[in-house]
Enzyme design. Structure first.
Site, short mmCIF file in Angstrom:
data_model
loop_
_atom_site.label_atom_id
_atom_site.label_comp_id
_atom_site.label_asym_id
_atom_site.label_seq_id
_atom_site.Cartn_x
_atom_site.Cartn_y
_atom_site.Cartn_z
CG HIS A 37 3.20 17.42 -2.91
ND1 HIS A 37 4.01 17.24 -4.00
CD2 HIS A 37 3.66 16.55 -1.96
CE1 HIS A 37 4.93 16.31 -3.72
NE2 HIS A 37 4.73 15.86 -2.49
CG ASP B 217 -5.75 -2.62 -28.27
OD1 ASP B 217 -5.83 -2.25 -27.09
OD2 ASP B 217 -5.64 -1.83 -29.22
CD1 TRP C 161 -2.37 12.30 2.01
CD2 TRP C 161 -3.59 11.02 0.65
NE1 TRP C 161 -2.09 10.99 2.29
CE2 TRP C 161 -2.82 10.18 1.48
CE3 TRP C 161 -4.44 10.42 -0.29
CZ2 TRP C 161 -2.88 8.78 1.41
CZ3 TRP C 161 -4.49 9.04 -0.35
CH2 TRP C 161 -3.72 8.24 0.48
CB SER D 232 -10.30 7.23 -14.36
OG SER D 232 -9.07 6.90 -14.95
CB SER D 233 -8.70 3.89 -10.55
OG SER D 233 -7.90 5.00 -10.45
CG HIS E 210 -2.08 -0.13 4.56
ND1 HIS E 210 -1.14 0.77 5.00
CD2 HIS E 210 -1.39 -1.22 4.19
CE1 HIS E 210 0.06 0.23 4.92
NE2 HIS E 210 -0.05 -0.98 4.43
CD GLU F 234 -4.29 4.63 -3.76
OE1 GLU F 234 -5.17 3.87 -4.19
OE2 GLU F 234 -3.64 5.42 -4.47
CE1 TYR G 74 2.37 -2.82 1.12
CE2 TYR G 74 0.21 -2.86 2.16
CZ TYR G 74 1.59 -2.86 2.26
OH TYR G 74 2.17 -2.88 3.48
CB SER H 210 10.17 -8.56 -10.91
OG SER H 210 9.94 -8.29 -9.56
CG HIS I 104 -0.43 0.45 10.11
ND1 HIS I 104 0.00 -0.65 9.42
CD2 HIS I 104 -0.57 1.41 9.18
CE1 HIS I 104 0.12 -0.36 8.14
NE2 HIS I 104 -0.22 0.88 7.97
CG HIS I 105 -2.39 4.45 8.02
ND1 HIS I 105 -1.38 5.04 7.30
CD2 HIS I 105 -2.59 3.24 7.44
CE1 HIS I 105 -0.99 4.23 6.33
NE2 HIS I 105 -1.71 3.13 6.40
CB THR J 293 8.03 -6.67 2.07
OG1 THR J 293 6.63 -6.48 2.23
CG2 THR J 293 8.59 -5.53 1.27
CE LYS K 295 6.33 -8.91 -4.18
NZ LYS K 295 6.66 -9.18 -5.58
NE ARG L 129 2.31 14.12 7.56
CZ ARG L 129 1.51 13.17 7.04
NH1 ARG L 129 1.13 12.14 7.79
NH2 ARG L 129 1.13 13.22 5.80
#
Lengths: 203, 524
Positions: B76, B105, B141, B168-169, B252, B254, B256, B267, B301-302, B327, B330, B449
């Site tokens: 998932h 293009d 994951w 690809s990315s 991390h 990732e 963002y 925006s 922090h993870h 943040t 924003k 979890r």
């Protein structure tokens, strides 16, 4: 190819930019691998990650012994999955004075019917005591080989330095023994493992 | 703001049928492919989430065995992160960036084709790993070593799938950067670019900086598994915690990568329906860059609970809290844009306002998690699950839904069904909160979890959460129906679609012709 658009940007400028970006991609791929030794160096310089130090026996002087307090040193040991050894400390704890060189012995027995190479990874808790716990001699410095059924006494000599914070009264030295047959011959472990919990999961 | 001279060439010969899509180099076609792919993955990943929620409906083991449960949570997450959210935003980028900067293009159209067509192969590989002996990847994951060093063949398939989607990315990111730097219409200076383009430019740099690090991390896993290296195996001198450090150095930024383009979409939407220009454009650009920069110094922090020294915990705690500043800039800018605006609440605006509100809740629970001593309590509980679904579902996914409603009339030439769109919005928002808000309480009460069973006192909130999840899942079928309906029929959309929206994309006809801006527009 169909529908080739009119390129607004100068195609040479495109190529130059692409080349730089591709270079950045490869540099970052290399950086990912470089993180491995970088972390090691970082931990060595800062003493982070609960690393125990290695001391030269000659540098330890009797004058450094702090007679005003005693520190309890506890010993534990376990083996990871895949290492058919019995492994335990001879005594479970002892009292030492900061600054004095003490010795402990672990007993290991190979219960398998073949010789096996093992490697012990030390870990000291609490973490902030680790930098003040120095070993002058340890079976964890090198790989250990036990013949089939062999029992071996494995000594460790250590010093709890006198600058150990006074609020720490108990220090635990733990070893996780791993089967190192797959890695026999490579240089010894340079860094401590993160503790027996993670170690146990390793197969 | 801008006038455009539109040249359209409908007379070209195109291959038809499947070959059109396989060989296309047109940014609009490829954008459509990305978006359809993303929606498909969203439904597949959502189905897996429902398997998880069905099992958690009651305590005890009812429907699936624990190993399959772990495969479902793992797949998932992998599918939603790499299959739904990231390609979804690339789809928006493909469709909108050339039109927004007045380019005919993308700069590298053939590369564009290739970056898309890698994805179906990557995900076929990932999904088929569910059927190999031993089942799919089940280590979460994050693929933490040493668990992933032990797994079966599915781990190798996952590693190769990650390599492919990473390529690809990266190709997509290179294309976007080159397009933005070299393909802008005359007069479109960097600080005139729409904020969506800016957020994507910064996201593309993040992708280039961290996707290779993830590729390196999984390559190390692969060599540890098969080629005798010991990056993460203590027996050979490695360190399992090292994997976490390298993974989260990627992980991390990732996070963002998955939220900055959402900020960009929001925006664009809020000024249109507030009938005011975006408040604080320059600060928005700087805040985005600031968030991107800070994302590189907060990763640990993870992993507060791995046994880091105090100095490390303090550093990562403060640097993480620092991110709340840009943040917050924003969020206040969006609110200030709406302040005293002539607001109307069409579906895109409803989604945008909900994203601002709900993302902020996710941001605040993130601040709670950033407090190291508190994190020892929250770590690996459902509080974390609630937190990242508030930022990823009600942040990224709902921003994409809002963006889809906003630009669908431009893409298809038809207005979507406004009434159904609003129903979809309310169903999604209500069921989302029913699903995830109780998970905060579960986590604070200590429910871990990634566990298929739980203690009895957690039953009520889990029942509520599971009911919400099924409602949320079913509501998305309505979304699919609305999109299909909009593609097929509907009131003809005007070129502007909305009331005097800003941006070059509204100066071309609806639906946007196959080729736009072959003659550069004049940007004033």
């Amino acid at each position: 190819m169909i529908d080739e658009p009119t390129v607004r940007g100068d195609s040479r400028a495109n190529r130059r930019l692409i080349a730089r970006l591709v270079l950045l991609v490869f540099a970052m791929f290399g950086f990912g691998f470089a993180l491995v030794p970088l972390y090691d160096v970082f931990c060595e310089i800062t003493g982070l990650n609960g690393k125990t130090g290695i001391a030269d026996a000659r540098s330890i002087r009797a004058a450094d012994v702090d007679t005003s307090r005693m520190v309890t040193v506890e010993f534990t040991g376990n083996t990871a999955n895949g290492l058919p050894w019995e492994f335990r400390p001879q005594v479970s704890s002892m009292q030492v004075r900061p600054g004095e060189v003490a010795a402990a012995v672990y007993i290991a027995r190979n219960t398998a019917g073949r010789p096996i190479v093992g490697r012990a990874i030390p870990s000291v808790t609490p973490g902030k005591a680790a930098a003040h716990f120095k070993k002058t001699e340890c079976f964890c410095f090198t790989e250990q080989t036990l013949q089939a059924g062999e029992t071996k006494a494995m000594p460790v000599r250590f010093v709890v330095e006198h600058d150990l914070p006074r609020d720490i009264r108990t220090v635990t030295l733990s070893y996780a023994f791993f089967n190192a047959e797959a890695y026999a011959g490579t240089p010894p472990a340079g860094r401590s493992a993160t503790g027996p919990d993670t170690a146990k999961n390793t197969n | 703001m801008a006038t455009a001279e539109v040249a359209s060439h409908e007379g070209h010969h195109h291959p038809t049928g499947i070959m059109r899509w396989l060989t296309t180099t047109n940014h609009k076609d490829i954008g459509t492919l990305y978006l359809c792919f993303s929606l498909t993955m969203f439904l597949i990943g959502g189905f897996m989430a429902l398997v998880v929620r069905a099992e958690l409906f009651q305590p005890g083991l009812q429907i699936v065995d624990p190993h399959f449960f772990n495969q479902m949570t793992t797949m998932h997450a992998l599918i939603m992160v790499f299959g739904a959210i990231m390609p979804g935003f690339v789809g928006f980028a493909n469709w909108m960036i050339p039109m927004m900067v007045g380019a005919p293009d993308m700069a590298l159209p053939r590369l564009n084709n290739w970056s898309f067509w890698i994805l179906p192969f990557a995900f076929t590989m990932l999904l088929s790993s569910l059927f190999v002996p031993g089942g799919g990847p089940a280590a979460g994951w994050t693929l933490y070593a040493p668990l992933t060093i032990q797994g079966g063949m599915s781990v190798d398939m996952t590693i190769f799938a990650i390599h492919m989607m990473g390529i690809s990315s990266i190709l997509g990111a290179i294309n976007i950067i080159v397009t933005i730097f070299n393909m802008r219409a005359p007069g479109m200076s960097l600080m005139k670019m729409p904020l969506f383009v800016w957020t994507w430019l910064i996201t593309a740099f993040l992708l280039i900086a961290v996707m290779p690090v993830l590729a390196g991390a999984v390559t190390m896993l692969l060599t540890d598994r098969h080629f005798g290296t010991a990056f993460f195996d203590p027996a050979g001198g490695g360190d399992p915690v090292m994997f976490q450090h390298i993974f989260w150095f990627f992980g991390h930024p990732e996070v963002y990568i998955m939220i900055l383009p959402a900020f960009g979409i929001i925006s664009e939407i809020i000024p249109t329906f507030s009938r005011k220009p975006l408040f604080g454009y320059t600060t928005m650009v700087l805040a985005t860059a600031c968030i991107a920069f800070l994302s590189f110094v907060v990763w640990a922090h993870h992993m507060f609970t791995v046994g880091m020294p105090l100095a490390g915990e303090l550093f990562f705690m403060y640097s993480t809290m620092l991110i709340a500043v840009p943040t917050g800039v924003k969020v206040f800018n969006w609110v200030s844009t709406m302040w005293r605006g002539a607001l109307t609440f069409e579906t895109p605006m409803l989604f945008a306002v909900a994203v601002v509100f709900l993302f902020t809740i996710g941001g605040f629970s993130g601040l709670m998690l950033a407090i190291t001593p508190a994190d020892f309590q929250y770590h690996d509980t459902y509080f974390v699950v609630a937190h990242f679904h508030y930022v990823l579902f009600s942040g990224a996914a709902m921003a994409m839904m809002g963006g889809a409603y906003y630009w669908l009339p431009k893409w298809t030439g038809h207005m979507y069904d406004e009434k159904l769109g609003k129903i979809h919005f309310w169903l999604t928002t209500i069921f989302f909160n029913v699903t995830f808000f109780p998970q905060h309480f579960l986590g604070l009460a200590g429910m871990p979890r990634r566990i298929p069973d739980y203690a009895l006192q957690f039953t009520e909130f889990n029942v509520i959460s599971s009911l919400g999840a099924f409602g949320l899942g079913l509501s998305q079928l309505l979304f699919v129906y609305i999109i299909v309906k909009c593609v097929r029929s509907g009131v003809r959309a005007t070129d502007e679609v909305w009331e005097r929206p800003r941006g070059l994309e509204w100066t071309v006809p609806s639906p946007a012709p196959y080729h736009t801006f072959e003659t550069p527009p004049k940007v004033i």
